[in-house]
Design a protein around this motif. Sequence first.
Motif, mmCIF file in Angstrom:
data_model
loop_
_atom_site.group_PDB
_atom_site.id
_atom_site.type_symbol
_atom_site.label_atom_id
_atom_site.label_comp_id
_atom_site.label_asym_id
_atom_site.label_seq_id
_atom_site.Cartn_x
_atom_site.Cartn_y
_atom_site.Cartn_z
ATOM 1 N N THR A 63 0.840 -1.192 0.000
ATOM 2 C CA THR A 63 0.000 0.000 0.000
ATOM 3 C C THR A 63 0.876 1.243 0.000
ATOM 4 O O THR A 63 1.864 1.315 0.734
ATOM 5 C CB THR A 63 -0.927 0.030 1.224
ATOM 6 N N MET A 64 0.523 2.218 -0.802
ATOM 7 C CA MET A 64 1.204 3.502 -0.809
ATOM 8 C C MET A 64 0.206 4.589 -0.451
ATOM 9 O O MET A 64 -0.901 4.638 -0.986
ATOM 10 C CB MET A 64 1.813 3.811 -2.173
ATOM 11 N N ILE A 113 8.518 0.000 -5.102
ATOM 12 C CA ILE A 113 8.497 -1.422 -5.455
ATOM 13 C C ILE A 113 7.899 -2.219 -4.314
ATOM 14 O O ILE A 113 8.235 -1.999 -3.144
ATOM 15 C CB ILE A 113 9.916 -1.927 -5.789
ATOM 16 N N PHE A 114 7.011 -3.154 -4.641
ATOM 17 C CA PHE A 114 6.420 -4.073 -3.675
ATOM 18 C C PHE A 114 6.676 -5.499 -4.138
ATOM 19 O O PHE A 114 6.609 -5.792 -5.334
ATOM 20 C CB PHE A 114 4.905 -3.866 -3.566
ATOM 21 N N ASP A 115 6.931 -6.381 -3.209
ATOM 22 C CA ASP A 115 6.956 -7.824 -3.483
ATOM 23 C C ASP A 115 5.712 -8.410 -2.853
ATOM 24 O O ASP A 115 5.630 -8.586 -1.633
ATOM 25 C CB ASP A 115 8.222 -8.463 -2.906
ATOM 26 N N ILE A 158 5.887 -5.863 -7.991
ATOM 27 C CA ILE A 158 4.993 -4.794 -8.414
ATOM 28 C C ILE A 158 5.739 -3.464 -8.341
ATOM 29 O O ILE A 158 6.320 -3.124 -7.308
ATOM 30 C CB ILE A 158 3.741 -4.729 -7.517
ATOM 31 N N GLU A 159 5.742 -2.733 -9.431
ATOM 32 C CA GLU A 159 6.384 -1.421 -9.474
ATOM 33 C C GLU A 159 5.321 -0.358 -9.750
ATOM 34 O O GLU A 159 4.560 -0.472 -10.709
ATOM 35 C CB GLU A 159 7.463 -1.389 -10.558
ATOM 36 N N PHE A 199 3.523 -5.374 -13.232
ATOM 37 C CA PHE A 199 3.560 -6.624 -12.484
ATOM 38 C C PHE A 199 4.535 -7.555 -13.202
ATOM 39 O O PHE A 199 4.214 -8.079 -14.270
ATOM 40 C CB PHE A 199 2.163 -7.240 -12.403
ATOM 41 N N ASP A 200 5.737 -7.730 -12.616
ATOM 42 C CA ASP A 200 6.815 -8.465 -13.281
ATOM 43 C C ASP A 200 7.072 -7.807 -14.647
ATOM 44 O O ASP A 200 7.431 -6.651 -14.701
ATOM 45 C CB ASP A 200 6.470 -9.952 -13.393
ATOM 46 N N SER A 201 6.834 -8.519 -15.722
ATOM 47 C CA SER A 201 7.136 -7.954 -17.045
ATOM 48 C C SER A 201 5.907 -7.364 -17.723
ATOM 49 O O SER A 201 5.974 -6.953 -18.881
ATOM 50 C CB SER A 201 7.731 -9.048 -17.940
#
Length: 314
Positions: free
Chosen positions: A91-92, A109-111, A117-118, A144-146
């Motif tokens: 969450t941002m 960036i989140f994992d 997730i960027e 999300f990834d690529s």
Amino acid sequence: MRDIVSCFSENSVTVSNPLSSSSCSNYSTASTCITTTPASSIPSIQNAVVLIHRVILSNPPKKHIIVKTTWCRNNSVQGLTVSFGEDPLATMKLNINSRLFRKKKGSKIFDSHGSKIELYWDLSNSKFENGPEPIEGFYLVATFDSEIGLILGDLGEDFVSKKLKNKTQMAKTSLISRHEHCSGNTLYSTKAQFSETGVSHEVLIKCSGEHPVLVVSIDKKVVIRVKRLQWNFRGNQTIFVDGLLVDLLWDVHDWFFNSSSSSSSGFAVFMFRTRSGLDSRLWLEEKLMATQNKDLQEKLEFSLLIYACKSKTS
């Protein structure tokens, strides 16, 4: 239905979609109860706008991630919150009005959900009108990834083409819910798109008169006129919009018969839901939980709910 609206102020008007029964904003709002006689012809003012998107990734196939974006504004706070699913760590939150807020442009960036997730944003030149959601001069992009999964703002596509050239794959993304949390009088105006390929329609709801009359219009054409509303406090009607069957249901019982000692006369609800010609059932509250099932999300039709409360002194 009280559980759906308990996250909002007692003195408010709420527009929402049934997929989102959870809290819609982390910011408090100062609202004014609507009355059965509009004080003016000025529509209610937005305090918060909540967008909920469903992102379906191609790798792994059919993986769903829910993205919730909340814009809100009151006398002291103008904020943005972006969250991914139910992960509290993904969450941002930004308080745009705060003196400590300097990062109107940035990334995070989140994992989460087994993916990297960027999130990228730029609000430095964003422009607002009457609501908390910017109308232009901004972007909000999530990958999300690529895969590129979310693009919001008029500058989003330009940012993707210039900065994310290595992420060329697009996930399947759809807007499944829009909430508009508003305060004001009984004249409420919003816009709704009843299908992904349809056009945006103006929806107007108005309640007025010594013997209250409820009027619902779409694109300035009256589709419902309910006289002596205190005796016709529940009902439904099917209308056609863009070739679709749309069920419209109203329940204003608590406006007239709520015995609570609180200053609020209770909530009224107005519901819109599209359905196919093969579906003869009206949409009921019991279907709220069913739509949470991932297997049904692919078949989800458009739904719009409007909750409203009025003061007992009106």
